[in-house]
Design an enzyme around this catalytic site. Sequence first.
Site, PDB file in Angstrom:
ATOM      1  N   ASP A 371      45.814  31.655  35.699  1.00 28.94           N
ATOM      2  CA  ASP A 371      44.393  31.968  35.622  1.00 28.94           C
ATOM      3  C   ASP A 371      44.018  32.357  34.190  1.00 28.94           C
ATOM      4  O   ASP A 371      44.724  33.143  33.538  1.00 28.94           O
ATOM      5  CB  ASP A 371      44.095  33.119  36.588  1.00 28.94           C
ATOM      6  CG  ASP A 371      42.644  33.509  36.605  1.00 28.94           C
ATOM      7  OD1 ASP A 371      41.819  32.677  37.012  1.00 28.94           O
ATOM      8  OD2 ASP A 371      42.327  34.648  36.205  1.00 28.94           O
ATOM      9  N   GLU A 408      44.800  27.086  33.448  1.00 32.85           N
ATOM     10  CA  GLU A 408      43.341  27.068  33.394  1.00 32.85           C
ATOM     11  C   GLU A 408      43.018  27.309  31.924  1.00 32.85           C
ATOM     12  O   GLU A 408      43.055  28.436  31.444  1.00 32.85           O
ATOM     13  CB  GLU A 408      42.738  28.156  34.272  1.00 32.85           C
ATOM     14  CG  GLU A 408      41.212  28.098  34.309  1.00 32.85           C
ATOM     15  CD  GLU A 408      40.598  29.210  35.136  1.00 32.85           C
ATOM     16  OE1 GLU A 408      39.587  28.953  35.805  1.00 32.85           O
ATOM     17  OE2 GLU A 408      41.134  30.337  35.114  1.00 32.85           O
TER      18      GLU A 408
END
Length: 715
Positions: A371, A408
């Site tokens: 993330d 990401e």
Amino acid sequence: MGKEKKTEEPHNTEVVREAEVEKLSLPRTIHLIPMDHIDGFDVRPGFYEIDGATAIPGGVNFTVHSRGATAIELLLFHREASEPFAVLPFPAHYRIGNVYSMIVFKLNIEEFEYAYRVDGPWDPAKGLLFDRSKYLLDPYAKAVTGQSKWGKASPGGQHYKARVVKDDFDWGTMEQPLIPMEDLVIYELHVRGFTMHESSKVNYPGTFAGLMEKLPYLLELGVNAVELMPIFEFDEMQDYREVNGEKLYNYWGYNTVSFFAPNTSYTASKEYNREGNELKELIQIFNKYGIEVYLDVVFNHTAEGNEEGPFFSFKGFDNNIYYMLTPDGKYYNFSGCGNSLNCNHPIVHQMILNCLRYWVTTYRVNGFRFDLASILGRNEDGTPMNKPPLLQAMAFDPILGDVKLIAEAWDAAGLYQVGTFPAWNRWAEWNGRYRDDIRRYLKGDSGMAQAAALRIAGSRDIYEASSRENASVNFITCHDGFTLYDLFSYNVKHNEKNGWNNTDGANDNNSWNCGAEGETDDPQIKDLRRRMARNAFAILMCSRGIPMFLAGDEFLNTQFGNNNAYCQDNITSWLDWNRLDENRDIFRFFRYMIQFRKEHRVLRSNVSDGACGFPDVSFHGVRPWNGHFEAHDRFVGVLFTGQEKNREPQIVYIASNAYWENIAAELPALPHGMRWKIVADTWEERQDPQEMSGVGFTIRPRSVMVFEAQAPEQE
């Protein structure tokens, strides 16, 4: 050295064996390390290189480190007690460097929980927040107590404690699938939300066990990798509130409490001192049936937040090491969640690498999605690094050698690295440009045909210059944003139930409601929405790169227009399995296209320089070989060809019409003896392959067609 107990001595000691004594010409009995007694326990210095708490024969080894601390105490609690029954300060001679280690004998791991108190200077301007009044959670805790029941706050607030875990899970002769990157079809899901609704009809809703019950469904669908949204121990009670009678939690779990511990509220039964076994069983059985399991990990920030946030672990051990701090001791907030983990500090770097190795060796995890991974490439002052040591170490670490690493490739502070993420040809990326360009093309925006063709062809304009293979994870939907159904049912977000007056969530959704906002009884709009969903998935499955889609998209699950359902632990975020019965034809189409992709490697990879006189990839307009697209063009044709050794050539053509009227087009002429066959047409609810007698065809408004070239002998 051998051990011998001298009954005449008042304390237990370690002695040198006689042979060693004679060899060294030492006295016959040498007292090396006397056993100390602290608060009723026999203790001695421990194993300094083993972080955390580890059961050993006769006791438990506790190791913890802090650069700025002046003293550390180990606190032992009876299960669920709020006050310790024993306090064991680490003696000064139990410290080597910045590491404190102690073996406590005659401790039964099933009878206690533990925490620490750390003393040291308090100087917030310098980032020093040592406070002996705080109970601190071990950063290397393998299991966290206090929040085993979902939605129930830990007693005494954020006074987390840890348990010692006995790792005796039997993996047998299990082998991991080791699926090539190009062959992956990734399915993103939330462990709780996947089976929490009563329509899931599982015995253990909202748990790892409930997810295991859905394995036959996943096998029928055809996905071969599941990406689990955060399963590290997190605090769903962070920012808990009620809005119009609805309880709102930190449901998604992007607020890590402990990086080494699984979320105990995701288990069907309590696993005292065996925490993680249910998750291990899930990974074992999924791998057995050819499905890899990836974890969505959050190393960019923690649940401790900013200056106003809770104080339960990292802040109390070494606040100025674990977090990126401004010159005046405040928190940099590149995550948008209050703090940013100082990932490239050697101590934090080491912890993250140890953590990943732990999940791979102890849980056999197959991959990780990181993330806001761009934060992992920032220096201690927050500036982006050219060759971040942490990312490079992950890329070359031997233990992680077979593990999928997916970034990401951006953060909340504007650093956007899609196509430029430091990768060493090892990292893949969520391709945000694929999502944005395909969404805009599908809804009919002008000037998007060229971009759509490039995304379908594998985003060569982004990745070819760096020669990165299998770098693009293609997605149109994910947990963050609209579901596939909502993408074509809402022009704007509807996040009112989140309690922020609809100010949260993205505004640039590139969505289209097909003529009515939200639910409608208009049969034409409903048919169009279903077709748009088929269009999106057909393009996704016929695009080079690694496809990923959101759980529930295959039966048009809805979040009722909420594009930021992070706090919705209810039907907004739960999958409504009743919609599978209502939209069984959509499920069949998804299954059909996944299987078609698996059968045609040419859609997944550049298998050769081409076949039958055609190049590997080519773009086409309504007339063959006219691959230059104007702003007004809304028809895109992409031809993939290739031939593996000793196999028949594969030729697949995908045609997409984002225009609102019929378009007459032509396919490229095939070599003698071959002819085209329609294998998918999103205009139709069902897929019946149809032979073609020529190259001309009509593609209906807002639809996608897929063609395959076949020789007569293949029929």
